[in-house]
Design an enzyme around this catalytic site. Structure first.
Site, PDB file in Angstrom:
ATOM      1  N   THR A   1      33.839 -71.742 -72.064  1.00 22.70           N
ATOM      2  CA  THR A   1      33.479 -71.675 -70.645  1.00 22.70           C
ATOM      3  C   THR A   1      34.610 -71.141 -69.765  1.00 22.70           C
ATOM      4  OG1 THR A   1      33.817 -74.081 -70.737  1.00 22.70           O
ATOM      5  CG2 THR A   1      31.565 -73.293 -70.553  1.00 22.70           C
ATOM      6  N   GLU A   2      35.802 -71.047 -70.293  1.00 20.72           N
ATOM      7  CA  GLU A   2      36.901 -70.324 -69.636  1.00 20.72           C
ATOM      8  C   GLU A   2      37.837 -69.799 -70.700  1.00 20.72           C
ATOM      9  OE1 GLU A   2      39.245 -72.390 -66.680  1.00 20.72           O
ATOM     10  OE2 GLU A   2      37.471 -73.171 -65.650  1.00 20.72           O
ATOM     11  N   ASN A   3      38.217 -68.535 -70.554  1.00 21.90           N
ATOM     12  CA  ASN A   3      39.259 -67.955 -71.378  1.00 21.90           C
ATOM     13  C   ASN A   3      39.799 -66.746 -70.630  1.00 21.90           C
ATOM     14  OD1 ASN A   3      39.650 -65.928 -74.258  1.00 21.90           O
ATOM     15  ND2 ASN A   3      40.874 -67.756 -73.866  1.00 21.90           N
TER      16      ASN A   3
END
Length: 477
Positions: free
Chosen positions: A369-371
């Site tokens: 969901t975040e990178n």
């Protein structure tokens, strides 16, 4: 291949309009507006001004042709004092415009219900140390499900509860800036887990049948590599690190409703050596364990870097979550540095983390969901380091999916555009788009990485050609 490719943001980082149309103050408004809190006395009062410029954000999203957009709801924009009795219709109208705009362009909204910006009025009541917050948060989420759930089918309760508990209540680095490292992080995490579970059951009981959505929680995890894989004590220390950071929240939710054994033993043992009458790690009742277990439909994880871990025997005094670990962390020295210290670009760690999650938690569907990677704000459009980061990290995610059988269902790049980066202010940026914060209209312009990521999403594969394909121009002024 991942089914969903997207980009992310969060309310306080991009919206601005901090007191527009009846919005109440959040803890981040209070903190960032205090001189000396943030480099350059920066704050999110205006930020990217997305509250007034969402059409420009939507233009960028359309040009990227993303499948999904992850954003968060500002609790104090909807309930200015945190409670339903203070309902602000202007805030509801704004999020309806956002959600309807995404739907009209076939972009799936992935909505975070809490991304750190607690209404200040609720912090005045004790914040997440107060058990009343469990019901108060549930009521906010209940309203959001009822109001937006006909169009939102992917919900995340909390973003990085680890950061809330440890950085907010242990280290005191972020709001509410409480430094009580031995007690408060455990108490806060306990309340966050119970609040999450209650919200999940509210959706299950009242909305799932009619709305058919997914509910999860967004956890954060670095990969940790043992200093020496041939020394058992170091391997055990690395596993303990994963349990203390990721397992703190994932073990109760995805395994058995309770904390990892490594945490219970470490904190219990240290508490006894500190002559305390009971462990500093709160206990769940059997009823609470049953209530918490299984309260996520998919596994959502934010990942940025990898650390090297080694066993140590930490001190007993003063009591601290950090001293309970009995391991030390260091940078992975062979990998490139980034604009944030201790956040090196270590792509191979992502594949190992995804495999660990697969084995530890029963092969769940996983959404990254975040990178993303921070670059200095002086780096404007030719962000070749970010292109390299995405090329290598996405490649490792695809290896995990294609070669290792990990159920990677989605990949969300952080982030859509440069924004207010918390305690770093506007000194670094994670954006695929550059935002010029010196201009009142906050012009957005695609960087090289936006062109690159556009083709990754379009073709569902890694581009290794030196040629940079052209993305439709996105310059909003």
């Amino acid at each position: 291949m991942p089914e969903i490719w997207g980009v992310s943001s969060s309310a306080y980082q991009i919206e601005g309009g901090w007191n527009a149309d009846g919005k109440g103050p959040s803890v981040w408004d209070t903190f960032a507006q205090k001189p000396g809190s943030i480099p350059g006395n920066a704050n999110g009062d205006v930020a990217c001004d997305s509250y007034h410029r969402f059409e420009e954000d939507l233009y960028m999203l359309r040009a990227l042709r993303v499948k999904s957009y992850r954003f968060s709801l500002s609790w104090s924009r909807i309930f200015p004092d945190g409670l339903r009795t203070s309902l602000n219709y202007k805030g509801v109208e704004y999020y309806n415009r956002v959600i309807d705009g995404l739907a009209a362009n076939n972009i799936t909204p992935m909505v975070t219900l809490y991304h750190w910006d607690l209404p200040q009025a609720l912090q005045n009541l004790g914040g997440w140390e107060n058990t009343d917050m469990i019901d108060i948060f549930n009521d906010f989420c209940d309203f959001c499900f009822a109001t937006f759930g006909d169009r939102v089918k992917f919900w995340m309760t909390f973003n990085q509860p680890y950061t809330i508990a440890w950085s907010g209540y242990g280290l005191g680095q972020v709001p509410p800036n409480i430094k009580n490292p031995g007690i408060a992080p455990y108490r806060v995490a306990h309340n966050l887990i119970k609040a999450h579970a209650k919200v999940y059951h509210t959706y299950d009981d009242k909305y799932r049948k009619s709305q058919g959505g997914l509910v999860s929680i967004t956890l954060s995890a670095d990969w940790v590599e043992p200093k020496d894989v041939n020394v058992l004590r170091e391997v055990v220390a690395a596993d303990r690190a994963l349990q203390f950071k990721l397992g703190w929240f994932a073990h109760p939710i995805f395994k058995n409703g309770d904390y990892p054994d490594a945490m219970k033993w470490q904190v219990g043992n240290k508490s006894e050596l500190q002559d305390l009458r009971e462990t500093r790690l709160p206990l769940f009742t059997e009823e609470e364990k049953s209530f918490i277990k299984g309260t996520a439909d998919v596994f959502c994880v934010n990942h940025y870097t990898t650390k090297i871990v080694s066993h140590v025997t930490a001190r007993l005094s003063p009591p601290s979550y950090e001293h309970d670990w009995d391991f030390s962390e260091s940078e992975e020295g062979d990998s490139p540095t980034t604009a944030i210290s201790n956040q090196r670009a270590v792509a191979w760690g992502l594949r190992r983390l995804l495999n660990w999650i697969k084995e530890e938690y029963g092969n769940p569907d996983i959404y990254i969901t975040e990178n993303g990677v921070a670059t200095d704000m002086k780096t404007t459009f030719d962000d070749i380091n970010r292109v390299f980061y995405y090329k290598t990290y996405v490649n490792e995610a695809l290896k995990a999916h294609n070669l290792d059988g990990v159920n990677v269902k989605g990949y969300i790049a952080a982030s859509l555009m440069d924004s207010f980066e918390w305690v770093s202010g506007y000194t670094v940026g994670f954006g695929l788009h550059h935002v010029d914060f010196t201009y009142p209209n906050r012009p957005r312009t695609p960087k090289r990485s936006a062109h690159y990521y556009y083709h990754v999403m379009k073709d569902n594969e890694i581009h290794i050609s030196r040629r940079m394909w052209k993305l439709p121009s996105v310059i909003c002024r």
